[in-house]
Design a protein around this motif. Sequence first.
Motif, PDB file in Angstrom:
ATOM      1  N   GLU A  22      20.719  -3.400 -19.133  1.00 27.16           N
ATOM      2  CA  GLU A  22      20.633  -4.836 -19.453  1.00 27.16           C
ATOM      3  C   GLU A  22      21.774  -5.255 -20.387  1.00 27.16           C
ATOM      4  OE1 GLU A  22      16.777  -6.210 -20.784  1.00 27.16           O
ATOM      5  OE2 GLU A  22      17.667  -8.162 -21.299  1.00 27.16           O
ATOM      6  N   ILE A  23      22.150  -4.365 -21.294  1.00 25.20           N
ATOM      7  CA  ILE A  23      23.264  -4.693 -22.197  1.00 25.20           C
ATOM      8  C   ILE A  23      24.535  -4.933 -21.366  1.00 25.20           C
ATOM      9  CG2 ILE A  23      24.800  -3.744 -23.988  1.00 25.20           C
ATOM     10  CD1 ILE A  23      22.280  -2.235 -25.067  1.00 25.20           C
ATOM     11  N   ALA A  24      24.789  -4.028 -20.419  1.00 28.43           N
ATOM     12  CA  ALA A  24      25.986  -4.166 -19.564  1.00 28.43           C
ATOM     13  C   ALA A  24      25.924  -5.485 -18.808  1.00 28.43           C
ATOM     14  CB  ALA A  24      26.065  -2.995 -18.595  1.00 28.43           C
ATOM     15  N   CYS A 169      19.417  -8.179 -26.132  1.00 29.62           N
ATOM     16  CA  CYS A 169      19.982  -9.464 -26.575  1.00 29.62           C
ATOM     17  C   CYS A 169      20.457  -9.361 -28.028  1.00 29.62           C
ATOM     18  CB  CYS A 169      18.992 -10.612 -26.384  1.00 29.62           C
ATOM     19  SG  CYS A 169      17.482 -10.413 -27.283  1.00 29.62           S
ATOM     20  N   GLU A 170      19.768  -8.567 -28.851  1.00 34.85           N
ATOM     21  CA  GLU A 170      20.197  -8.434 -30.254  1.00 34.85           C
ATOM     22  C   GLU A 170      21.515  -7.662 -30.335  1.00 34.85           C
ATOM     23  OE1 GLU A 170      16.959  -7.062 -32.877  1.00 34.85           O
ATOM     24  OE2 GLU A 170      15.644  -7.696 -31.262  1.00 34.85           O
ATOM     25  N   LEU A 245      21.950 -15.152 -26.865  1.00 35.29           N
ATOM     26  CA  LEU A 245      20.935 -15.535 -27.853  1.00 35.29           C
ATOM     27  C   LEU A 245      20.584 -14.337 -28.727  1.00 35.29           C
ATOM     28  CD1 LEU A 245      18.351 -17.451 -25.621  1.00 35.29           C
ATOM     29  CD2 LEU A 245      20.039 -18.450 -27.176  1.00 35.29           C
ATOM     30  N   LYS A 246      20.231 -14.639 -29.966  1.00 36.30           N
ATOM     31  CA  LYS A 246      19.728 -13.566 -30.821  1.00 36.30           C
ATOM     32  C   LYS A 246      18.296 -13.246 -30.413  1.00 36.30           C
ATOM     33  CE  LYS A 246      18.599 -12.507 -35.545  1.00 36.30           C
ATOM     34  NZ  LYS A 246      17.779 -13.216 -36.514  1.00 36.30           N
ATOM     35  N   GLU A 247      17.549 -14.302 -30.115  1.00 34.47           N
ATOM     36  CA  GLU A 247      16.140 -14.127 -29.758  1.00 34.47           C
ATOM     37  C   GLU A 247      15.740 -15.212 -28.767  1.00 34.47           C
ATOM     38  OE1 GLU A 247      12.204 -13.207 -32.363  1.00 34.47           O
ATOM     39  OE2 GLU A 247      13.848 -14.125 -33.426  1.00 34.47           O
ATOM     40  N   PHE A 248      14.940 -14.833 -27.797  1.00 33.61           N
ATOM     41  CA  PHE A 248      14.425 -15.792 -26.813  1.00 33.61           C
ATOM     42  C   PHE A 248      12.909 -15.619 -26.797  1.00 33.61           C
ATOM     43  CE2 PHE A 248      13.601 -16.627 -22.130  1.00 33.61           C
ATOM     44  CZ  PHE A 248      13.607 -18.002 -22.286  1.00 33.61           C
TER      45      PHE A 248
END
Length: 400
Positions: A22-24, A169-170, A245-248
């Motif tokens: 997911e990071i990629a 996401c973080e 986003l930092k957080e969703f």
Amino acid sequence: MLDGKKIVLGVTGGIAVYKAVEIASRLRKLGADVHVIMTRAAKEFVTELTFREITGNPVSSDMFAPVAHYNVEHIALANLADVMLIAPATANVIAKIAHGVADDMLTTTALATVAPIFFAPSMNSNMLSNVATQENIKTLTSRGLHLIEPASGHLACGTSGKGRLPEPCEIVSVIDSFFNEGKSLSGKNVLVTAAGTREPIDPVRYIGNRSSGRMGYALAGEAVSRGASVVLVSGPSSLEAPEGLKEFIKVETAGEMRAAVMSRFRDADIVIKAAAVADYRAKVIAENKIKKNAEEWTLSLEKNPDILKELGEKKRGNQILVGFAAETQNLIENAKAKLEKKNLDFIVANDVTKPNAGFNTETNLIKILSRDGGVEEFPLMKKSDLAKKIFERIEKVMEK
Ligand code: PMT
């Protein structure tokens, strides 16, 4: 936001490898050119093919494979990187890098690169707290490598504690902030609410409204592109969350939205409430589906908390609070009253009776009302362009 940035993503063998996928994907969506290096152990969890498909680039792992895509592969990757990110970083790879061991593609590249290296440890909490690991982490940070602190919570080994890989996401947000430092909102925390809330009546029915979330999501995306650290609290929406986003946080009811917003308000520098919050909820939620036996049905409602008003009461002097007003009549008077009553820095008045404006449209027609009585009018514009205008106004308020 990461347009063309070359990121070498080192993936080591831990159960959190699935998060690296997911990071990629998130880095790619932000425009980064992602090159993955996998250790042998990582390939026990996920195949090269997954990363190749997601990044559109070949995956490197074997030092001695015939060189197909890069000249002296580890050196080429080391030189190409704007940033190297190792996530998850096992205790083993941290130890190797700390001691200059270069026995595979990943550790060799880490030794050869002069690009900044970020590493996100992920392991059992005892392994993490072990003196050897702690010393190795200290060695790396003292040499200028950037630690992405592990999170706490349930671990794959069945225990609980510190050692989880933070959410993708973080991690992406850390990389995004690194590249976007110096942007107009870098270092600022922005909290945006979007979409409508739903108030259940019975297990299948709810009170809701036509908000799609587009306006709020456009604002959150604009805040990210200005370098802010952004939390988006959203009611149900079919939109994909903006990247970076930092957080969703997904919520359903006004009560849930209130809880999510209130717990994050203290840290926020800027709050924008674009959500269409249901003003009332059913007094009693039926346990089973209500049958249509009666000719008439009266539903008793009770008032929901006014989240924005509560924020206005708690607001500190240096926080900026922006509200929306969706109106079908007396636009200016009604919006002005909300601006005062909710103690806002400014309000975005939305005439939702006009064609292609307001709920569930790509465009919107707004006026910005300020505390000094000023009214700035905008023509019908795309919501993403209006988001830019709203942030231009926010930045003006910040300058004061
Ligand atoms: O999502 P889209 O389809 O893109 O549509 C965008 C929009 C029309 C929803 C958006 O532009 C908009 O106008 N949002 C505010 C809608 C609204 O609920 O307006 P209101 O006038 O009822 O509320 C005034 C303000 O108080 C709003 O900022 C609202 O978030 C807030 N509020 C309202 C009620 C409540 N219980 N708590 C609140 O915080």
